[in-house]
Write a protein that holds these residues in place. Structure first.
Motif, PDB file in Angstrom:
ATOM      1  N   ARG A 449       0.866  -1.176   0.000  1.00  0.00           N
ATOM      2  CA  ARG A 449       0.000   0.000   0.000  1.00  0.00           C
ATOM      3  C   ARG A 449       0.905   1.228   0.000  1.00  0.00           C
ATOM      4  NH1 ARG A 449      -3.005  -3.695  -0.122  1.00  0.00           N
ATOM      5  NH2 ARG A 449      -5.074  -3.962   0.812  1.00  0.00           N
ATOM      6  N   LEU A 450       0.322   2.380  -0.315  1.00  0.00           N
ATOM      7  CA  LEU A 450       1.051   3.646  -0.223  1.00  0.00           C
ATOM      8  C   LEU A 450       0.473   4.464   0.928  1.00  0.00           C
ATOM      9  CD1 LEU A 450       1.472   4.675  -3.969  1.00  0.00           C
ATOM     10  CD2 LEU A 450       3.212   3.773  -2.427  1.00  0.00           C
ATOM     11  N   VAL A 451       1.342   4.888   1.822  1.00  0.00           N
ATOM     12  CA  VAL A 451       0.947   5.652   3.004  1.00  0.00           C
ATOM     13  C   VAL A 451       1.361   7.111   2.820  1.00  0.00           C
ATOM     14  CG1 VAL A 451       1.281   5.926   5.491  1.00  0.00           C
ATOM     15  CG2 VAL A 451       1.191   3.643   4.497  1.00  0.00           C
ATOM     16  N   ARG A 452       0.429   8.026   3.070  1.00  0.00           N
ATOM     17  CA  ARG A 452       0.756   9.452   2.988  1.00  0.00           C
ATOM     18  C   ARG A 452       1.626   9.863   4.179  1.00  0.00           C
ATOM     19  NH1 ARG A 452      -4.673  12.685   2.525  1.00  0.00           N
ATOM     20  NH2 ARG A 452      -5.356  11.074   3.975  1.00  0.00           N
ATOM     21  N   LEU A 453       2.624  10.700   3.889  1.00  0.00           N
ATOM     22  CA  LEU A 453       3.554  11.152   4.924  1.00  0.00           C
ATOM     23  C   LEU A 453       3.146  12.514   5.455  1.00  0.00           C
ATOM     24  CD1 LEU A 453       6.914  10.153   3.199  1.00  0.00           C
ATOM     25  CD2 LEU A 453       5.700   8.911   5.001  1.00  0.00           C
ATOM     26  N   VAL A 454       3.338  12.705   6.745  1.00  0.00           N
ATOM     27  CA  VAL A 454       3.039  13.997   7.362  1.00  0.00           C
ATOM     28  C   VAL A 454       3.937  15.068   6.751  1.00  0.00           C
ATOM     29  CG1 VAL A 454       3.141  15.302   9.515  1.00  0.00           C
ATOM     30  CG2 VAL A 454       2.256  12.964   9.517  1.00  0.00           C
ATOM     31  N   SER A 473      -3.219   0.927  20.727  1.00  0.00           N
ATOM     32  CA  SER A 473      -2.925   0.049  21.861  1.00  0.00           C
ATOM     33  C   SER A 473      -3.105  -1.419  21.480  1.00  0.00           C
ATOM     34  CB  SER A 473      -3.839   0.400  23.037  1.00  0.00           C
ATOM     35  OG  SER A 473      -3.597  -0.453  24.132  1.00  0.00           O
ATOM     36  N   ARG A 474      -4.137  -1.704  20.674  1.00  0.00           N
ATOM     37  CA  ARG A 474      -4.364  -3.088  20.243  1.00  0.00           C
ATOM     38  C   ARG A 474      -3.236  -3.579  19.340  1.00  0.00           C
ATOM     39  NH1 ARG A 474      -8.537  -3.008  17.091  1.00  0.00           N
ATOM     40  NH2 ARG A 474      -9.455  -0.980  17.533  1.00  0.00           N
ATOM     41  N   GLN A 475      -2.720  -2.683  18.500  1.00  0.00           N
ATOM     42  CA  GLN A 475      -1.635  -3.089  17.595  1.00  0.00           C
ATOM     43  C   GLN A 475      -0.342  -3.332  18.352  1.00  0.00           C
ATOM     44  OE1 GLN A 475      -3.016  -3.689  14.733  1.00  0.00           O
ATOM     45  NE2 GLN A 475      -4.804  -2.609  15.558  1.00  0.00           N
ATOM     46  N   LEU A 476      -0.152  -2.601  19.459  1.00  0.00           N
ATOM     47  CA  LEU A 476       1.094  -2.705  20.230  1.00  0.00           C
ATOM     48  C   LEU A 476       0.928  -3.580  21.465  1.00  0.00           C
ATOM     49  CD1 LEU A 476       2.183   1.061  20.015  1.00  0.00           C
ATOM     50  CD2 LEU A 476       3.109  -0.858  18.708  1.00  0.00           C
ATOM     51  N   ASN A 477      -0.217  -4.264  21.557  1.00  0.00           N
ATOM     52  CA  ASN A 477      -0.497  -5.133  22.711  1.00  0.00           C
ATOM     53  C   ASN A 477      -0.394  -4.378  24.031  1.00  0.00           C
ATOM     54  OD1 ASN A 477      -0.856  -7.478  21.082  1.00  0.00           O
ATOM     55  ND2 ASN A 477       1.369  -7.681  20.946  1.00  0.00           N
ATOM     56  N   ARG A 541      -0.078  -3.698   8.151  1.00  0.00           N
ATOM     57  CA  ARG A 541      -0.535  -2.897   9.289  1.00  0.00           C
ATOM     58  C   ARG A 541       0.616  -2.610  10.253  1.00  0.00           C
ATOM     59  NH1 ARG A 541      -6.042  -4.431  12.211  1.00  0.00           N
ATOM     60  NH2 ARG A 541      -6.783  -3.450  10.299  1.00  0.00           N
ATOM     61  N   ARG A 542       1.454  -3.604  10.505  1.00  0.00           N
ATOM     62  CA  ARG A 542       2.568  -3.399  11.429  1.00  0.00           C
ATOM     63  C   ARG A 542       3.561  -2.379  10.881  1.00  0.00           C
ATOM     64  NH1 ARG A 542       2.743  -4.217  16.587  1.00  0.00           N
ATOM     65  NH2 ARG A 542       4.994  -4.458  16.436  1.00  0.00           N
ATOM     66  N   GLN A 543       3.779  -2.404   9.568  1.00  0.00           N
ATOM     67  CA  GLN A 543       4.677  -1.410   8.974  1.00  0.00           C
ATOM     68  C   GLN A 543       4.089  -0.012   9.070  1.00  0.00           C
ATOM     69  OE1 GLN A 543       6.316  -2.600   4.933  1.00  0.00           O
ATOM     70  NE2 GLN A 543       8.100  -1.947   6.083  1.00  0.00           N
ATOM     71  N   ALA A 544       2.766   0.092   8.880  1.00  0.00           N
ATOM     72  CA  ALA A 544       2.113   1.400   9.004  1.00  0.00           C
ATOM     73  C   ALA A 544       2.222   1.922  10.429  1.00  0.00           C
ATOM     74  CB  ALA A 544       0.646   1.296   8.566  1.00  0.00           C
ATOM     75  N   VAL A 545       2.060   1.035  11.412  1.00  0.00           N
ATOM     76  CA  VAL A 545       2.200   1.434  12.816  1.00  0.00           C
ATOM     77  C   VAL A 545       3.621   1.911  13.102  1.00  0.00           C
ATOM     78  CG1 VAL A 545       2.211   0.566  15.196  1.00  0.00           C
ATOM     79  CG2 VAL A 545       0.328  -0.024  13.672  1.00  0.00           C
ATOM     80  N   SER A 546       4.609   1.254  12.505  1.00  0.00           N
ATOM     81  CA  SER A 546       6.005   1.673  12.685  1.00  0.00           C
ATOM     82  C   SER A 546       6.221   3.098  12.179  1.00  0.00           C
ATOM     83  CB  SER A 546       6.947   0.710  11.956  1.00  0.00           C
ATOM     84  OG  SER A 546       6.857  -0.589  12.488  1.00  0.00           O
ATOM     85  N   LEU A 547       5.556   3.441  11.078  1.00  0.00           N
ATOM     86  CA  LEU A 547       5.671   4.805  10.552  1.00  0.00           C
ATOM     87  C   LEU A 547       5.015   5.818  11.486  1.00  0.00           C
ATOM     88  CD1 LEU A 547       4.949   4.208   6.740  1.00  0.00           C
ATOM     89  CD2 LEU A 547       7.141   4.785   7.782  1.00  0.00           C
ATOM     90  N   THR A 553       3.810   9.346   9.775  1.00  0.00           N
ATOM     91  CA  THR A 553       2.421   9.374   9.320  1.00  0.00           C
ATOM     92  C   THR A 553       1.512   9.420  10.541  1.00  0.00           C
ATOM     93  OG1 THR A 553       0.847   8.395   7.750  1.00  0.00           O
ATOM     94  CG2 THR A 553       2.007   6.872   9.213  1.00  0.00           C
ATOM     95  N   THR A 554       0.204   9.503  10.296  1.00  0.00           N
ATOM     96  CA  THR A 554      -0.760   9.635  11.387  1.00  0.00           C
ATOM     97  C   THR A 554      -1.451   8.301  11.652  1.00  0.00           C
ATOM     98  OG1 THR A 554      -2.551  10.229   9.873  1.00  0.00           O
ATOM     99  CG2 THR A 554      -1.188  12.029  10.741  1.00  0.00           C
ATOM    100  N   VAL A 555      -2.060   8.186  12.822  1.00  0.00           N
ATOM    101  CA  VAL A 555      -2.828   6.981  13.145  1.00  0.00           C
ATOM    102  C   VAL A 555      -3.982   6.824  12.167  1.00  0.00           C
ATOM    103  CG1 VAL A 555      -4.286   5.876  14.889  1.00  0.00           C
ATOM    104  CG2 VAL A 555      -2.192   7.055  15.580  1.00  0.00           C
TER     105      VAL A 555
END
Length: 565
Positions: A449-454, A473-477, A541-547, A553-555
């Motif tokens: 996917r392509l994620v927009r950058l802040v 919180s759910r993504q990071l346990n 999803r995990r890569q997006a959370v890392s960004l 990027t934003t949540v």
């Protein structure tokens, strides 16, 4: 400010120990061969960055260096200098003060440019140094053609008058500057290309015509015009695309190219009948060589290493999946750029050819004459290729020919429309491809996917909302969950959107014996569970959370690109 004195740039950089005498001589020799400006030669040879070059000039001249990325540019101030002069002299007005104007210049030693700017502004100017790249990007963003397009649309309305808009081919085929519809469309294309739009949407509504641009994957309204001009615009575009201008009841597809100020652009066009006229969508494709490498796409170190290992294989099928506009073609071209060598025969089968790749045989699909994927693929295998790129697997026959090629000593790269990597083998089964063929040919699937950058120019830390905190919180346990994240508030650099640019997020599924065995069972959920286990949690999803955690990027954006799960 007093008129600047001429500075010998090469000697200045040597004096400040930015470059050596030998490097200066190398740059001067290159300048003699190319005729380019010396500063640009230094940058292109990698001897100095634009920022360091600008800072050296600023120190020598005793004027400030301004990083435009973090400068709050005011559009009304910038446009007091005509666009033609801003581009010609590489200058931008940053402040309009009582006593003078602050002007940023890429080359503040250009005395002729200084005099012409003073004459145009009719007031004294103070100089600052800016980098040429950021200056040109700012000019492209700010000198928009919104007013020009509105004026041309109104001129076309007046030209049509009150009569029913029916046209002859001769009227629509005017190519001179006097044709209002031609000038209107040219301005729309120029404006879209300046702001790096990927698509232009021309949509008739009940009472108006809407023009929208897709920028960084999101549609923005560019203009609204009188609905009376909609037939003229649609018919003109159909005419230059070679479509049937008398057929308004059925969808049609076509293509053409247009020469803009910055080069030749290929346009892929699609029409669709609606209750209020024909909707037209155009994809803009620059006729340029593919740029970039796999390392620049945003892949994690593990996925990048595995991807390069896959590309070293002599045979097998590698699929890149994702929705339309997710960057699949860019990934494939980056892979081909790394594979391209005199020892390999590479053939691509595409619809359309999006970039020119020197040294590679590229074939354009033309279904009107029967030159479809199946026919070209069969012929390609008789051309003794080492590597095949199939633009898209659209049907079972194309899939099976691609897989047979992968089984007979060819490395085959292609794309497929699926939500994620784990669902791809099941999608192939659903298309009717035999299980044994998938098992023997498919070596890996990369979903993206392509994620927009802040936007870096207006990013600020903002408290997360309750729903965003809960999702994160759910993504990071529940561990190390930040209470704030970076959010862009909108500025001139991002056209008020808060985002600027995009980067890819990836997941990779490599087929192994366990997965192949699971694929033969009837329960798809068991296969998906094993597939996610094989990926080791490294999902889109995990890569997006890392960004998000890195402040890039934003949540909200991370949620948007991972809604498939």
């Amino acid at each position: 400010m007093a008129r600047p004195e001429k500075v010998r740039l090469g000697e200045l950089l040597v004096q400040q120990k930015v470059i050596t005498e030998g490097q200066l001589n190398e740059a001067l020799e290159s300048q003699r061969r190319s005729g380019r400006r010396l500063g640009r030669v230094f940058v292109e040879l990698g001897l100095v960055t634009e920022e360091r070059l600008s800072e050296a000039l600023a120190r020598q001249m005793g004027i400030p260096y301004i990083n435009l990325k973090f400068y709050n540019i005011q559009s009304k101030v910038v446009t007091i200098l005509p666009e033609t002069m801003a581009r010609r002299f590489r200058a931008i007005v940053l402040e309009a003060r009582e006593e003078d104007c602050l002007v940023g210049m890429a080359d503040p030693t250009d005395l002729f440019a200084y005099d012409e700017i003073v004459r145009a502004l009719r007031r004294d100017i103070s100089l600052a140094v800016v980098t040429e790249t950021l200056l040109l990007q700012s000019i492209d963003r700010i000198y928009r053609r919104t007013e020009e397009i509105s004026g041309l649309a109104q001129e076309l309305v007046e030209d049509l008058g009150e009569q029913t808009p029916l046209f002859s081919v001769s009227e629509l085929n005017q190519t001179g500057e006097d044709a209002p519809v031609a000038r209107l469309l040219y301005s729309v294309f120029e404006d879209a290309w300046q702001v790096h739009a990927s698509d232009i949407h021309i949509e008739p509504r009940e009472d108006r015509l809407i023009v929208r641009f897709r920028i960084d994957g999101v549609l923005h309204v560019q203009n609204q015009a009188d609905i009376k001009i909609a037939p003229a615009v649609a018919l003109r575009l159909k005419l230059i695309s070679g479509l049937d201008i008398s057929e308004k009841r059925l969808p049609q597809d076509g293509r053409f190219n247009i020469k803009l100020r910055n080069g030749l652009v290929d346009v892929r066009l699609s029409t669709m009948p609606t209750p209020f006229g024909e909707s037209v969508v155009m994809r803009l494709l620059g006729r340029e060589a593919a740029k970039g490498s796999l390392a620049e796409l945003g892949m994690s170190d593990r996925i990048l290493a595995r991807m390069r290992w896959l590309l070293d294989r002599p045979h097998g099928l590698v699929l890149v999946t994702g929705p339309t506009g997710s960057g699949k073609t860019t990934t494939l071209y980056a892979a081909l750029s790394e594979l391209n060598s005199s020892e390999s025969k590479i053939i691509t089968v595409e619809d359309p050819i999006e970039y020119r790749l020197p040294g590679i045989t590229q074939v354009q699909i033309n279904e009107k004459i029967g030159l479809d994927f199946t026919r070209v693929l069969r012929s390609s295998l008789r051309q003794d290729p080492d590597i095949l790129l199939v633009g898209e697997i659209r049907d079972p026959e194309t899939a099976q020919i691609s897989m047979r090629a992968a089984l007979t000593g060819h490395l085959v790269l292609s794309t497929l429309h699926t939500n994620d990597a784990a669902g791809t083998p099941m999608r192939l089964l659903d298309m009717g491809v035999p299980r044994y063929m998938i098992g023997m040919s498919l070596v890996a699937v990369i979903a993206q996917r392509l994620v927009r950058l802040v936007c870096e120019s207006c990013a600020q830390l903002v408290d997360l909302g309750e729903a965003e905190l809960d999702w994160l919180s759910r993504q990071l346990n529940g561990e190390n969950v930040p209470k704030q994240c970076m959010v862009g508030h909108g500025c001139a650099h991002c056209n008020g959107m808060g985002y600027q640019g995009r980067i890819g997020v990836y997941e990779m599924l490599e087929m192994n014996a366990i997965l192949l065995d699971s694929m033969y069972h009837s329960d798809p959920s068991a296969f998906s569970a094993l597939a996610y286990e094989q990926m080791g949690g490294e999902t889109l999803r995990r890569q997006a959370v890392s960004l998000v955690l890195a402040g890039r990027t934003t949540v909200r954006e991370a949620i948007r690109v991972s809604q498939y799960e």
